[in-house]
Motif scaffolding. Structure first.
Motif, short mmCIF file in Angstrom:
data_model
loop_
_atom_site.label_atom_id
_atom_site.label_comp_id
_atom_site.label_asym_id
_atom_site.label_seq_id
_atom_site.Cartn_x
_atom_site.Cartn_y
_atom_site.Cartn_z
N ALA A 59 -2.48 3.68 -8.14
CA ALA A 59 -1.45 2.95 -8.87
C ALA A 59 -0.43 3.87 -9.52
N GLY A 60 -0.81 5.14 -9.73
CA GLY A 60 0.12 6.08 -10.32
C GLY A 60 1.15 6.61 -9.36
N ASP A 61 1.03 6.30 -8.09
CA ASP A 61 2.03 6.68 -7.09
C ASP A 61 3.03 5.54 -6.97
N PRO A 62 4.29 5.73 -7.38
CA PRO A 62 5.25 4.63 -7.37
C PRO A 62 5.55 4.08 -5.98
N ARG A 63 5.20 4.82 -4.94
CA ARG A 63 5.47 4.35 -3.58
C ARG A 63 4.51 3.25 -3.15
N LEU A 64 3.39 3.11 -3.85
CA LEU A 64 2.41 2.11 -3.43
C LEU A 64 3.03 0.72 -3.40
N ARG A 65 3.77 0.35 -4.43
CA ARG A 65 4.35 -1.00 -4.48
C ARG A 65 5.52 -1.14 -3.52
N ARG A 66 6.13 -0.05 -3.18
CA ARG A 66 7.21 -0.14 -2.19
C ARG A 66 6.64 -0.46 -0.81
N TRP A 67 5.54 0.17 -0.49
CA TRP A 67 4.91 -0.09 0.80
C TRP A 67 4.18 -1.44 0.80
N ARG A 68 3.70 -1.87 -0.37
CA ARG A 68 2.83 -3.05 -0.45
C ARG A 68 3.28 -3.96 -1.59
N PRO A 69 4.42 -4.60 -1.46
CA PRO A 69 4.93 -5.42 -2.56
C PRO A 69 4.01 -6.59 -2.94
N ASP A 70 3.26 -7.12 -1.98
CA ASP A 70 2.35 -8.23 -2.27
C ASP A 70 0.96 -7.72 -2.66
N LEU A 71 0.43 -6.79 -1.88
CA LEU A 71 -0.95 -6.35 -2.08
C LEU A 71 -1.13 -5.56 -3.37
N TRP A 274 -14.19 -6.79 6.87
CA TRP A 274 -13.14 -5.93 6.31
C TRP A 274 -11.89 -5.84 7.17
N ASP A 275 -11.81 -6.59 8.25
CA ASP A 275 -10.66 -6.51 9.16
C ASP A 275 -9.57 -7.47 8.68
N THR A 276 -8.76 -7.02 7.74
CA THR A 276 -7.85 -7.89 6.98
C THR A 276 -6.42 -7.81 7.51
N HIS A 277 -6.21 -8.33 8.70
CA HIS A 277 -4.87 -8.29 9.31
C HIS A 277 -3.90 -9.27 8.67
N ALA A 278 -4.40 -10.33 8.10
CA ALA A 278 -3.52 -11.37 7.54
C ALA A 278 -4.07 -11.87 6.22
N GLY A 279 -3.17 -12.18 5.30
CA GLY A 279 -3.58 -12.73 4.01
C GLY A 279 -4.63 -11.90 3.32
N GLN A 280 -4.42 -10.60 3.30
CA GLN A 280 -5.46 -9.70 2.79
C GLN A 280 -5.83 -9.97 1.34
N ALA A 281 -4.89 -10.34 0.51
CA ALA A 281 -5.19 -10.58 -0.90
C ALA A 281 -6.31 -11.60 -1.07
N GLY A 282 -6.38 -12.57 -0.18
CA GLY A 282 -7.46 -13.54 -0.23
C GLY A 282 -8.65 -13.16 0.62
N SER A 283 -8.41 -12.65 1.83
CA SER A 283 -9.51 -12.41 2.76
C SER A 283 -10.40 -11.25 2.37
N ILE A 284 -9.90 -10.33 1.55
CA ILE A 284 -10.73 -9.18 1.18
C ILE A 284 -11.66 -9.51 0.01
N ARG A 285 -11.45 -10.64 -0.64
CA ARG A 285 -12.23 -10.95 -1.84
C ARG A 285 -13.71 -11.19 -1.52
N ARG A 286 -14.00 -11.88 -0.44
CA ARG A 286 -15.41 -12.14 -0.11
C ARG A 286 -16.16 -10.85 0.23
N PRO A 287 -15.65 -10.00 1.13
CA PRO A 287 -16.40 -8.76 1.37
C PRO A 287 -16.53 -7.88 0.13
N LEU A 288 -15.52 -7.89 -0.75
CA LEU A 288 -15.64 -7.14 -1.99
C LEU A 288 -16.72 -7.74 -2.89
N ALA A 289 -16.80 -9.06 -2.92
CA ALA A 289 -17.86 -9.72 -3.69
C ALA A 289 -19.23 -9.33 -3.14
N ASN A 290 -19.35 -9.26 -1.82
CA ASN A 290 -20.62 -8.84 -1.21
C ASN A 290 -20.98 -7.42 -1.61
#
Length: 409
Positions: A59-71, A274-290
């Motif tokens: 998060a301390g790298d300002p480029r992160l949000r430029r590359w990933r405005p949603d994620l 973990w193969d989050t090609h689409a809608g990653q903000a939602g799809s990664i939550r279950r594997p993270l919970a696991n």
């Protein structure tokens, strides 16, 4: 049936107990044989390519949000002045603060450019390099480790889960366990087993555990749980807003903890999704919970043994730095490893950070790997089990050059 009947013969005889033999893989004296070292190792393969930049965020790298405005739009708990943890893993922050959770960033196997899940996982579990001749090594790196350990015939390792785990495949003996899809035991069979093992405390405890696990995995609402309903009661409750882990996670953790509290020293299993090609903000939550629940359940179940345990989670490769048009990420190169346990030096993110400037990316698209997954694993084995560096570089991970000690253990 006489009281003097041989217990192992009873199971091998194939009596129709109405339950899969997979429910009782541990009813063998060999399982309880002595191990040559006292520490425990849990290796988890995160199948599908975990996005390390989302899980352990720079998060301390300002480029992160430029590359990933949603994620990168949501804030996660701060690990330090630069790194944040994904908010779905907030439940692990007490471990971070206690020095029992860590991460290694910008690492990968030697696999490059083709970005195939199958090839990447094969290389990860074989522990070899890309230029290793095909067919030269037909065993996994954990099995090669066991082949050189005195007393390996004691079967100190368990492969847990339904799918194959090539990381433990090979000539060294290992135990295997998976919660079967149909392991119901009739009341009569349960009473018979309880009476049969009543006079033998280790076997009675093992049988009771197996019977409890069969019930856990065959509740009437299993189908609803698999479709996304409520999971069985867990030892560690989740926040109500968090997605429920899959129903097998608690069974995996409980079984692993039972064995590791005894004489098992190595456990390997895998977690998918973990193969989050689409809608990653939602799809990664279950594997993270696991993943979070697995770590928390192991910590709770291992008790004082947690202090002797190193937990290492690794994935076949990372994901692209730039989010795609479907608000997901595609197959990449550099990624992250997650470590936990009382035996690791947590509370820090290890690895040499390459940066996110366009000129710093691998192939102009991926996080540049600056470390080797195999080297991290090798240093864990060296510190935890005293495995000689030459053997690690030449046999367990052939062709590896161990980098300077990262101080992970």
């Amino acid at each position: 049936m006489t009281q003097g009947m041989d217990r192992r013969g009873f199971l091998r005889g194939g009596l129709a107990l109405g339950c899969s033999a997979a429910a009782f893989p541990l009813l063998s004296h060999a399982t309880f044989a002595s191990a040559p070292f006292d520490h425990r190792l849990v290796v988890v393969i995160l199948r599908g390519a975990m996005d390390g930049l989302d899980v352990v965020r720079p998060a301390g790298d300002p480029r992160l949000r430029r590359w990933r405005p949603d994620l990168a739009a949501t804030e996660g708990p701060a690990l330090d002045g630069f790194w944040q943890l994904h908010p779905q893993l907030s439940g692990l922050m007490p471990l971070w603060q206690a020095g029992e959770l860590g991460a290694v960033q910008a690492v990968s196997t030697p696999y490059r450019d083709k970005r195939s899940h199958f090839d990447g996982q094969d290389l990860l579990e074989a522990g070899t390099a890309m230029d290793t001749p095909a067919g030269l090594y037909r065993d996994g790196w954990l099995n090669r480790l066991l082949q050189g350990v005195p007393g390996a015939e004691a079967k100190t390792a368990f492969a847990i889960g339904r799918e194959a785990l090539p990381i433990l495949g090979g000539p060294a003996p290992v135990q295997r366990w998976a919660p079967d899809t149909d392991m119901r035991v009739s009341p009569q069979a349960r009473r018979l087993l309880e009476q049969l093992y009543e006079a033998d405390a280790p076997f009675h405890a093992a049988a009771s555990t197996a019977l409890e696990l069969t019930e856990m995995m065959t509740e009437p609402d299993d189908a609803a749980m698999m479709a996304g309903g409520d999971a069985p009661a867990m030892a560690v409750p989740l926040p109500p807003e968090a997605p429920k882990p899959g129903p097998e996670v608690a069974a995996f953790a409980r079984f692993a903890a039972e064995r590791l509290r005894e004489d098992t020293r190595i456990v390997a299993l895998s977690l998918g999704g973990w193969d989050t090609h689409a809608g990653q903000a939602g799809s990664i939550r279950r594997p993270l919970a696991n993943l979070q629940q697995l770590i928390l359940e192991l910590r709770a179940g291992l008790g004082p043994v947690w202090g002797k345990t190193a937990f290492v989670a690794m994935t076949e490769f990372g994901r692209t730095v730039r989010q795609n048009g479907s608000a997901g990420t595609d197959h990449g190169t550099g990624g992250a490893m997650i470590t936990a346990g009382g035996a690791i030096r947590g509370g820090k993110v290890l690895g040499r950070w390459p940066g996110l400037a366009a000129g710093d990316l691998y192939a102009g698209r991926d996080l540049m790997p600056t470390g080797d997954v195999r080297a991290v694993a090798a240093w864990v084995l060296h510190a935890l089990m005293g495995v000689d560096k030459a053997r690690l570089e030449q046999t367990v991970f052939p062709g590896l050059r161990m980098e300077p000690n990262p101080g992970i253990v």
